[in-house]
Design a protein around this motif. Sequence first.
Motif, PDB file in Angstrom:
ATOM      1  N   ARG A  30      -3.628 -37.840  41.459  1.00  0.00           N
ATOM      2  CA  ARG A  30      -3.792 -37.698  40.003  1.00  0.00           C
ATOM      3  C   ARG A  30      -4.686 -36.525  39.648  1.00  0.00           C
ATOM      4  NH1 ARG A  30      -4.673 -43.944  38.244  1.00  0.00           N
ATOM      5  NH2 ARG A  30      -2.777 -44.707  39.218  1.00  0.00           N
ATOM      6  N   THR A  31      -5.678 -36.214  40.475  1.00  0.00           N
ATOM      7  CA  THR A  31      -6.574 -35.092  40.171  1.00  0.00           C
ATOM      8  C   THR A  31      -5.852 -33.758  40.238  1.00  0.00           C
ATOM      9  OG1 THR A  31      -7.354 -34.772  42.449  1.00  0.00           O
ATOM     10  CG2 THR A  31      -8.567 -36.364  41.081  1.00  0.00           C
ATOM     11  N   LEU A  32      -4.745 -33.704  40.956  1.00  0.00           N
ATOM     12  CA  LEU A  32      -3.990 -32.451  41.041  1.00  0.00           C
ATOM     13  C   LEU A  32      -3.180 -32.175  39.782  1.00  0.00           C
ATOM     14  CD1 LEU A  32      -2.692 -32.545  44.716  1.00  0.00           C
ATOM     15  CD2 LEU A  32      -4.539 -31.144  43.760  1.00  0.00           C
ATOM     16  N   ASP A  33      -2.929 -33.208  38.989  1.00  0.00           N
ATOM     17  CA  ASP A  33      -2.207 -33.068  37.730  1.00  0.00           C
ATOM     18  C   ASP A  33      -0.930 -32.248  37.900  1.00  0.00           C
ATOM     19  OD1 ASP A  33      -1.775 -33.513  35.026  1.00  0.00           O
ATOM     20  OD2 ASP A  33      -2.762 -31.643  34.452  1.00  0.00           O
ATOM     21  N   ALA A  34      -0.106 -32.672  38.844  1.00  0.00           N
ATOM     22  CA  ALA A  34       1.168 -31.998  39.124  1.00  0.00           C
ATOM     23  C   ALA A  34       2.278 -33.039  39.135  1.00  0.00           C
ATOM     24  CB  ALA A  34       1.101 -31.287  40.472  1.00  0.00           C
ATOM     25  N   PRO A  35       3.503 -32.616  38.859  1.00  0.00           N
ATOM     26  CA  PRO A  35       4.621 -33.559  38.943  1.00  0.00           C
ATOM     27  C   PRO A  35       4.709 -34.143  40.350  1.00  0.00           C
ATOM     28  CG  PRO A  35       5.323 -31.512  37.910  1.00  0.00           C
ATOM     29  CD  PRO A  35       3.934 -31.285  38.446  1.00  0.00           C
ATOM     30  N   LEU A  36       5.056 -35.416  40.427  1.00  0.00           N
ATOM     31  CA  LEU A  36       5.133 -36.118  41.708  1.00  0.00           C
ATOM     32  C   LEU A  36       6.513 -36.745  41.869  1.00  0.00           C
ATOM     33  CD1 LEU A  36       3.911 -37.532  44.257  1.00  0.00           C
ATOM     34  CD2 LEU A  36       3.230 -39.373  42.704  1.00  0.00           C
ATOM     35  N   ILE A  37       7.119 -36.505  43.009  1.00  0.00           N
ATOM     36  CA  ILE A  37       8.360 -37.177  43.378  1.00  0.00           C
ATOM     37  C   ILE A  37       8.047 -37.991  44.626  1.00  0.00           C
ATOM     38  CG2 ILE A  37      10.741 -36.923  44.131  1.00  0.00           C
ATOM     39  CD1 ILE A  37      10.865 -34.367  42.500  1.00  0.00           C
ATOM     40  N   ALA A  38       8.185 -39.304  44.490  1.00  0.00           N
ATOM     41  CA  ALA A  38       7.868 -40.195  45.602  1.00  0.00           C
ATOM     42  C   ALA A  38       8.980 -40.173  46.646  1.00  0.00           C
ATOM     43  CB  ALA A  38       7.665 -41.616  45.085  1.00  0.00           C
ATOM     44  N   LYS A  39       8.571 -40.221  47.903  1.00  0.00           N
ATOM     45  CA  LYS A  39       9.528 -40.348  49.001  1.00  0.00           C
ATOM     46  C   LYS A  39       9.932 -41.808  49.104  1.00  0.00           C
ATOM     47  CE  LYS A  39       7.631 -36.666  51.871  1.00  0.00           C
ATOM     48  NZ  LYS A  39       6.919 -36.404  53.128  1.00  0.00           N
ATOM     49  N   PRO A  40      11.134 -42.100  49.454  1.00  0.00           N
ATOM     50  CA  PRO A  40      12.202 -41.146  49.766  1.00  0.00           C
ATOM     51  C   PRO A  40      12.896 -40.670  48.494  1.00  0.00           C
ATOM     52  CG  PRO A  40      12.988 -43.377  50.130  1.00  0.00           C
ATOM     53  CD  PRO A  40      11.534 -43.482  49.722  1.00  0.00           C
ATOM     54  N   ALA A  41      13.293 -39.424  48.496  1.00  0.00           N
ATOM     55  CA  ALA A  41      14.057 -38.819  47.402  1.00  0.00           C
ATOM     56  C   ALA A  41      14.993 -37.805  48.035  1.00  0.00           C
ATOM     57  CB  ALA A  41      13.138 -38.137  46.406  1.00  0.00           C
ATOM     58  N   SER A  42      16.121 -37.588  47.431  1.00  0.00           N
ATOM     59  CA  SER A  42      17.058 -36.618  48.001  1.00  0.00           C
ATOM     60  C   SER A  42      16.468 -35.219  47.932  1.00  0.00           C
ATOM     61  CB  SER A  42      18.400 -36.664  47.267  1.00  0.00           C
ATOM     62  OG  SER A  42      18.290 -36.037  46.008  1.00  0.00           O
ATOM     63  N   ALA A  43      16.789 -34.421  48.915  1.00  0.00           N
ATOM     64  CA  ALA A  43      16.309 -33.042  48.947  1.00  0.00           C
ATOM     65  C   ALA A  43      16.804 -32.279  47.731  1.00  0.00           C
ATOM     66  CB  ALA A  43      16.755 -32.363  50.238  1.00  0.00           C
ATOM     67  N   VAL A  81       9.736 -23.875  37.462  1.00  0.00           N
ATOM     68  CA  VAL A  81       9.589 -22.434  37.272  1.00  0.00           C
ATOM     69  C   VAL A  81      10.608 -21.872  36.278  1.00  0.00           C
ATOM     70  CG1 VAL A  81      11.035 -21.678  39.199  1.00  0.00           C
ATOM     71  CG2 VAL A  81       9.095 -20.300  38.535  1.00  0.00           C
ATOM     72  N   ALA A  82      11.699 -22.592  36.051  1.00  0.00           N
ATOM     73  CA  ALA A  82      12.755 -22.097  35.177  1.00  0.00           C
ATOM     74  C   ALA A  82      12.525 -22.439  33.707  1.00  0.00           C
ATOM     75  CB  ALA A  82      14.111 -22.647  35.627  1.00  0.00           C
ATOM     76  N   GLY A  83      11.422 -23.103  33.414  1.00  0.00           N
ATOM     77  CA  GLY A  83      11.127 -23.417  32.032  1.00  0.00           C
ATOM     78  C   GLY A  83      11.695 -24.733  31.556  1.00  0.00           C
ATOM     79  N   ASN A  84      12.304 -25.509  32.446  1.00  0.00           N
ATOM     80  CA  ASN A  84      12.858 -26.809  32.072  1.00  0.00           C
ATOM     81  C   ASN A  84      11.973 -27.933  32.584  1.00  0.00           C
ATOM     82  OD1 ASN A  84      15.124 -25.470  31.075  1.00  0.00           O
ATOM     83  ND2 ASN A  84      16.083 -25.481  33.083  1.00  0.00           N
ATOM     84  N   GLU A  85      10.733 -27.622  32.847  1.00  0.00           N
ATOM     85  CA  GLU A  85       9.841 -28.557  33.530  1.00  0.00           C
ATOM     86  C   GLU A  85       9.754 -29.910  32.857  1.00  0.00           C
ATOM     87  OE1 GLU A  85       5.162 -28.993  34.669  1.00  0.00           O
ATOM     88  OE2 GLU A  85       5.916 -27.066  34.037  1.00  0.00           O
ATOM     89  N   THR A  86       9.571 -29.932  31.575  1.00  0.00           N
ATOM     90  CA  THR A  86       9.260 -31.208  30.932  1.00  0.00           C
ATOM     91  C   THR A  86      10.359 -32.239  31.116  1.00  0.00           C
ATOM     92  OG1 THR A  86      10.060 -30.249  28.873  1.00  0.00           O
ATOM     93  CG2 THR A  86       7.679 -30.296  29.222  1.00  0.00           C
ATOM     94  N   ASN A  87      11.600 -31.878  30.895  1.00  0.00           N
ATOM     95  CA  ASN A  87      12.674 -32.867  30.981  1.00  0.00           C
ATOM     96  C   ASN A  87      13.164 -33.087  32.404  1.00  0.00           C
ATOM     97  OD1 ASN A  87      12.674 -33.293  28.237  1.00  0.00           O
ATOM     98  ND2 ASN A  87      14.067 -31.609  27.866  1.00  0.00           N
ATOM     99  N   GLU A  88      13.546 -32.023  33.098  1.00  0.00           N
ATOM    100  CA  GLU A  88      14.160 -32.182  34.406  1.00  0.00           C
ATOM    101  C   GLU A  88      13.201 -32.725  35.446  1.00  0.00           C
ATOM    102  OE1 GLU A  88      16.756 -29.136  35.908  1.00  0.00           O
ATOM    103  OE2 GLU A  88      17.160 -28.460  33.873  1.00  0.00           O
ATOM    104  N   VAL A  89      11.959 -32.291  35.419  1.00  0.00           N
ATOM    105  CA  VAL A  89      11.002 -32.775  36.407  1.00  0.00           C
ATOM    106  C   VAL A  89      10.694 -34.235  36.162  1.00  0.00           C
ATOM    107  CG1 VAL A  89       8.679 -32.522  37.351  1.00  0.00           C
ATOM    108  CG2 VAL A  89      10.049 -30.496  36.842  1.00  0.00           C
TER     109      VAL A  89
END
Length: 132
Positions: free
Chosen positions: A95-108, A119-127
């Motif tokens: 939580r201190t890193l304040d970055a999007p998190l994808i829990a394993k397992p997840a598809s590559a 990086v493409a500017g779609n961070e809020t929805n797609e991430v």
Amino acid sequence: MTQTYRLLLVEDEPLILMDLEFAAGDRDCTVHCASTCARALAILEETNEEIDVAVLDVSLGRGETCFPIADALRRRGIPFILHSGDLDRHDELIRTLDAPLIAKPASAEKVIGAAIACVAGNETNEVRLAAE
């Protein structure tokens, strides 16, 4: 014409790293791979800040975490996402890193898609969707 992104993938499990690398290659990304903090930091120096986004495994084995890499990425203004299966051990620190998190397992494909969205500017929805 599609945009080519330069990704730093940091993962200590060889099969997961290979899967992420192939998924990034399928999206025409240039990929730099590391399984340790030292190697990831060396890549950042060698590439002279030519990384667009990073995917970081939180636990890198032998008690090592991605936190020094996350700090270096922040100093360079490079976005990153976290890809971790160690939420029980590292939840508060993550939580201190304040970055999007994808829990394993997840598809590559899901992980790489989320990184590109950062990086493409779609961070809020797609991430957010990828992290669900």
